[in-house]
Design a protein around this motif. Structure first.
Motif: not given
Length: 143
Positions: A59-65, A99-103, A137-143
């Motif tokens: 989870n990110l700090l902004s409640n995104h995964i 965990s300390d970052m936002r989307d 950073m090889n892969q990044r998907v934010i939901q």
């Protein structure tokens, strides 16, 4: 030295050629070893000294995964083996940093570069056999 003058000349020439050969060998090995050490590593060397993490979901700090994957480039083979053994510590560092970052932090390349730098710095603090040269950073998907 010897009675025969021809033997004296042959010995002097033989010693001179041996001396020239030894000097040439030393210079040759020194010049080429320095040239290899100073140059950038080839892509094959980079691949040999790289470790890819498994896909990490947190989870990110902004409640995104976020689902992400990283590749660590290391300076030598010993560092690669150590990083593979410290896999659980590496994943913990990555999860803490994410965990300390936002989307919104992932909108531009600066946020990703900053994250990679922080992860590299944290991992280098626990490494004993070598250092991490670069984190990708090889892969990044934010939901």
């Amino acid at each position: 030295m010897f009675q025969n003058r021809l033997i004296n000349i042959m010995l002097i020439i033989l010693v001179a050629l041996t001396l020239i050969g030894v000097i040439a060998l030393v210079l040759y090995t020194q010049v080429f070893q320095e040239a290899e050490a100073e140059g950038e590593p080839t892509i094959d060397q980079v691949l040999e000294r790289s470790v890819e993490t498994e896909e990490i979901t947190t989870n990110l700090l902004s409640n995104h995964i976020i689902r992400s994957q990283f590749v660590f480039q290391l300076e030598n083979e010993g560092a690669k083996q150590e990083l593979e053994k410290r896999n659980f510590q590496i994943e913990n560092i990555i999860i803490q940093q994410l965990s300390d970052m936002r989307d919104a932090d992932f909108q531009g390349s600066e946020g990703i570069k900053e994250l990679e730098g922080r992860i590299r710095s944290e991992v280098n603090q626990i490494m004993q056999e070598g250092q991490v040269v670069q984190v990708y950073m090889n892969q990044r998907v934010i939901q």
